[in-house]
Design an enzyme around this catalytic site. Sequence first.
Site, PDB file in Angstrom:
ATOM      1  N   CYS A  61       0.823  -1.217   0.000  1.00 52.06           N
ATOM      2  CA  CYS A  61       0.000   0.000   0.000  1.00 52.06           C
ATOM      3  C   CYS A  61       0.849   1.255   0.000  1.00 52.06           C
ATOM      4  O   CYS A  61       0.400   2.312  -0.433  1.00 52.06           O
ATOM      5  CB  CYS A  61      -0.920   0.012   1.215  1.00 52.06           C
ATOM      6  N   ALA A  62       2.060   1.146   0.521  1.00 56.81           N
ATOM      7  CA  ALA A  62       2.955   2.310   0.568  1.00 56.81           C
ATOM      8  C   ALA A  62       4.123   2.153  -0.387  1.00 56.81           C
ATOM      9  O   ALA A  62       5.029   2.986  -0.376  1.00 56.81           O
ATOM     10  CB  ALA A  62       3.463   2.511   1.989  1.00 56.81           C
TER      11      ALA A  62
END
Length: 1555
Positions: A1522-1523
């Site tokens: 997600c990052a």
Amino acid sequence: MGNRGQKRTEMVDELPADKRACSSLDFRPSSSNSSVQTHMNSTHSIHETHDNDMDTSSSASASSRSEGEPERDSAYGSCDSDDAGQRRNNLRDYRDYQRQRSSGDHGKFKRILTSLSEESEPSGQLAALTELCEVLSFCTEDSLSSMISDSLAPLLVKYAKHESNPDIMLLAIRAITYICDVYPRSSNFLIRHDAVPALCRLMVFEYVDVAEQCLQALEKISREQPLACLQAGAIMAVLNFIEFFPTSVQRVALSTVVNICKKLPSESPSRFMEAVPILCNLLQHEDRQLVEYVAICLIKIVEQVSQSSEMLDELCKNALIGQIVHLLDLNSRTTVSRPIYNGLIGILVKLSSGSIVAFKALYELNISSILKDILSTYDLSHGMSSPHTVDGQCNQVYEVLKLLNELLPTSARDLDAQQVSDKEAFLVNCPSLLQKFGMDILPLLIQVVNSGANLYVCYGCLSVVNKLVYLSKSDMLLELLKNANISSFLAGVFTRKDQHVLLVALQIAEMILQKLSDIFLNSFIKEGIFFAIDALLTQENCSQLMFPVFSGIQLPFESSQKLASKEVLRCLCYAFAAGQSATASETGSCKLEKDSVHNLAKHIKTNYFAPKLYDSEKGVTDILQKLRTLSTTLSDLVNMTISNDVPAQPEESFYCILHQIMANLNGRETISTFEFIESGIMRSLLNYLSNSQYLREKCEGQDVNGHFFVVEKRFEVFARLFLSSSEPHSVDLPLVVLIQKLQSALSSLENFPVILSHGSKQRNSYAMIPSGRRTLHPCLKVRFVRGDVETCLCDYSEDVQTVDPFCSLDAIEGYLWPKVSIKRNEHIESSSCAMGQTDSLPPDLPSNASAGPGESLPHMEHDSMSTDLPNMQEDDAKLSQSAPEEAVTEPVEQELHIPSDPDTNKEIQHPASCSNEDASPKLVFYLEEQQLDRTLTLYQTILHQQIKENEFITCSKLWSQVYTLTYKRAVKPIQNNSQECSPSEKNFFVPDNVRAYMQYTPFFSSMFACELTSDLERSSPTYDILFLLKSLEGLARNAFHLMSRERVCAFAEGKIDNLDGLKVVVPSVPQNEFVSNKLTEKLEQQMRDSLSVSTGGMPSWCKQLIASCPFLFSFEARCKYFRLAAFGQLQIQSHQLSHSNSGPTSDRRPSSSSLPRKKFLVFRDQILDSAAQMMDLHARHKVLIEVEYNEEVGTGLGPTLEFYTLVSHEFQKSGLVMWREDHSSFASGTSLQAEDMAILMSPSGLFPCPWPSSLNTSDDRFSEVLKKFVLLGQVVAKSLQDGRVLDLHFSKAFYKLIIGQELTLYDIQSFDPELGRTLLEFQALVNRKKFLESVCEENSPPEFDSCFRNTRIEDLFLDFTLPGYPDYVLTSGADHKMVNMSNLEEYILLVVDATINSGISRQVEAFKSGFNQVFPIKHLQIFTEKELERLLCGEHDSWAFNELLDHIKFDHGYTSSSPPVVNLLEIIQEFDHGQRRAFLQFVTGAPRLPPGGLASLNPKLTIVRKHCGNWADIDLPSVMTCANYLKLPAYSSKEKMREKLLYAITEGQGSFHLS
């Protein structure tokens, strides 16, 4: 949040800077350091949001927030809510409670006051102060009174001086802090009792906690009493020991100085000047917020002393200029917000204006290189680096131009003669500095003006050029102008209309002619400057020229600077004047003398141009005469072939003339833009290519097909000549040279207006029409009046209505028609309309009215419900008097999503077409007797009309004026004159549908049937340029078709005797050659405007030109326009506001506040079923879908991207019978098991598998295929809407079908090279047979070798089934069993039809129907096939080492030079294609990068050190997708890292878990 490997607890626990734990001294939240933020909200709050950006999309708070927003909308926004009475009762109870509590607090304060007054023991005093702090921590402003504050002030000041007891001092100072926070007016009483001097003295006290609390107290007092703090010496008191405090406390200290500097007095400058050295040193601090506070202080100080040269010189002694120049460097480690950055440039402007010391220092510090970088960023990014590139003092370029003007003083034009002469003397003594300055700046200024800069920026650039030319000596000037093409630049400037711009351009021309007349005189004539100057003197002389003078429409929207809350039109005379206050410059009258432009033009013409040039024949160059002759010859030949109806076109004659034109265009003698335009070549080429049908409404004559045959033949000749380079030394193709000439001409001629609102303060407005909704943009005031002779319509003219400016006329009609229409039976009963019926109509839209069928209710999301109510009510009070009173109850800060196209929601909600009666217009509208175009919004229509009538449009008048719209009943459907040019549009019906695929390229049959833009007269030269560019772009796109067709004809005529000669190699013409930088910049400016909440908020040329000529705009600009048109307001990421240009495609991951989020549970073993369920639920709704997998904990961006990748792979599996490569189960009718389904390998891309047109859709297998195509369309559209990347490789031909283009025989090679090549060779044989039959006599049949590569057609044993699909029977009958030479042509036609038309049409329509459920597929027509691949599937990015370093972030133990990082980057570069895909999927969730590549990956790819204990070599890398966050152990060797990394990326796929 999706994780592969271990849970990243260190990032989950991190908090942004404003959410860290407070100091132990901060008992009271309001007195914590976060309170300091309020002082900067107006300047840089939006820039802080991305500093600690983290993907928290999966958190419960995010989900609850997104789901809760509609509820808040209903709670606060509804005027007639059921629980309104309950809310009123709650509010009354709350007020009663506060009243009782305030009464109790009063009693406590009196008791504490008594204790503090009477208590003599330290312990009692300590207890009383502790209780006071506790009460102040929880009380409100109502609890305190002036009397209590006045009584407490002397006591608190006394105890603050209690140096014998630090605890008492600390509590007293804390109480001072709290009381100022709760009751700001108490600062007055504290000042009266000398609180500030006491606190300043305590700053040197030995106890750090006391000093920190003093800073807190001073910060509160300085908000209300800045002057008193200044007089007491607070600035130096807080700065003297600032280095000994932590950063959070330093921010408080600087906030105090900021408060004081905002109200600096004009006298006693020594009180704040002594702080400058400390402030200059603090500019080197690493903390961004601290640096911005220091910058604000310095900006205010410089503003205060800007009139004193001595003070400015004093400032320069503290290394101030060096520190500012370092901060302005785009490569500086510390970045500041945009307003602060511009303010720092403003400091240099004032310093260089008033201080000779600063002037010299800036030259010695090489300021020109930094300013050059800023200007190049503006130009090359098309303004993307800043959303403020057109807004007054927030305009960075505007500030840079002011500084440049100050750095080039000219005594002839400045006031302070002594200082100017000193500056000039410095430049005269240091010519190398001036030359370096000019070499850096001049090319960029020319570039900025040529890119379509607004009037103010254009004037500023010209002023700098003028001064540079004035100050340079002849030899230096020659060096500066050597590569600048100044003549062409000035020729373009002379097309501007503003007198100030023309005067400066004339001054530049005069100075150049005065210093270098012998060198530049000829080029001035060649570029048309002589004719432009002559035209300024005699307007009638200009009428014969195509090169326009006085053609630009400059609107004050473009040129006005909004420097205050009111709108002012500043004269350009004052725009860059030194030492002028804003007020003086705004109200000053124009300095231009009457006829100054005329007089200077006359002076130049008389002194520098010979009288013989006045003769129109002698005044033109030889090359222009040649081109005019060739143009006339070509036109005459075209007209002759039309008038004489010559059946055989004189191709050789055309070829000869075109070859001469090409030779001149590409020859050694350069052709200027002026010569190219004036020669008439453009119109002649258009007449040639269109067979004289250009600008005609339709083809004349009966032989329409013959016309198309001629047109395509002309394009073939043109392609043969212009796509081959006959000159060996020539680098560019002749076609590219021609395109470049056209682009240059377009930049000189076009004057499409950019109309900007300058970001006026957003306030609520209420649009009664079409659907009664609140908007954040102003509304138009309209009175509807019935036409004079309309007796069958009611009168609706009693009220002024507020109309949404961006709604369509169809939406207005939908609102108005029920109110003005009369039922048929009523009309029969009475011969005239009952005028009294209008009295019963409600004056306003009812509060419970629902949206019309074509409108959706707006989605409003409230960001705050705080203290903006008074301002909001004040703003709403200014609304139109006809707006309902209920419309003033919602807060200002809300996000409004408006459909970009009024028909968008209609298409989504009602896919089925309406009846003809409903589709035809019922009303026709007129504005000042001009019928309105239904394709434009009301705003666009009014703009279009006012631009034609007025030279200037006042923004306030636009919105305050009441417009009268006359409505009449539509007698018959109105034919739309401004059609968008759709590639698939057919204007001439070909009887035999199948044969059409063999005869003409669809582009050429429709290219003359559309209007490019209604903003241009079709006879204007700009229209010629656009149409010729459109023709050439079509030629380049269809070059393979044209060249193949020519080879087939050559084979038929015997010019080629071998089928291998049919192969063609098409030279590539780069797509960016067709991009107009100037138009792209204009479109970018228009999309950045606050009114561009939809495409209806922009001038009509934007929509029409991007539809008819999308190639004129860059891919990045079209991506932004596509999102605006398809999805509404642009979703601009906050990180785009930083200095770095993150690329055009940061929309891959829309901001969390833009769309509501929905989670969806997916089963890995049922991917397609899960996708179908997902689309059934969410395809028709604008929601951001986030995926979580069954029995896995990961969710968010990474799992969602992987889901789209998995769906992509499922669609490519064999057994679905969707694609051509998958026909194994088609014949047998069996379906493969899931485990037997392999991914199809398609080197040329996926193309639909043909199914017999005779097959009914009730067939189970075919029905399943159609359902799969519907689902595929939904998935593709949803991925575009959500900004996800797919891993699908469609063929070029399938992309053409998606965007509505027709396919031909020549397209088959793009997805099935063998079949396409064979059919082309068959067609060549058929054409040769026809040719021989046509040239031979009837009695002697031709002898024709009907062999296909030494084999007779009959011996190929081909039957009438589709090749590769034996069950697909093309036709039946006795004559169609086997293929022979006599029926070969029919066989080709049937195979082509089955392959690209009838066999796949239902599948393509199914795909489109699924796509249209999400948003209309027509929005994709502005992209080419390659661009669609890039938009859907991302980039095949390069992995150069430097690029990896530029776009990867290293943190938490790693830097770019760390050995493990260097090893990793080398390993990544050594990966093959498959390994790179696996690495990307491991780290990001998708095997492809988004459009824009690594640069646009959001969040940025981050690599950190993974701590693994004693032995790193046994651990594996882990990621947080997600990052885009890779945690990499510090392996002992590169080989070990490669081993572990490959293991992780191959074995770590397929699940998201925490460990």
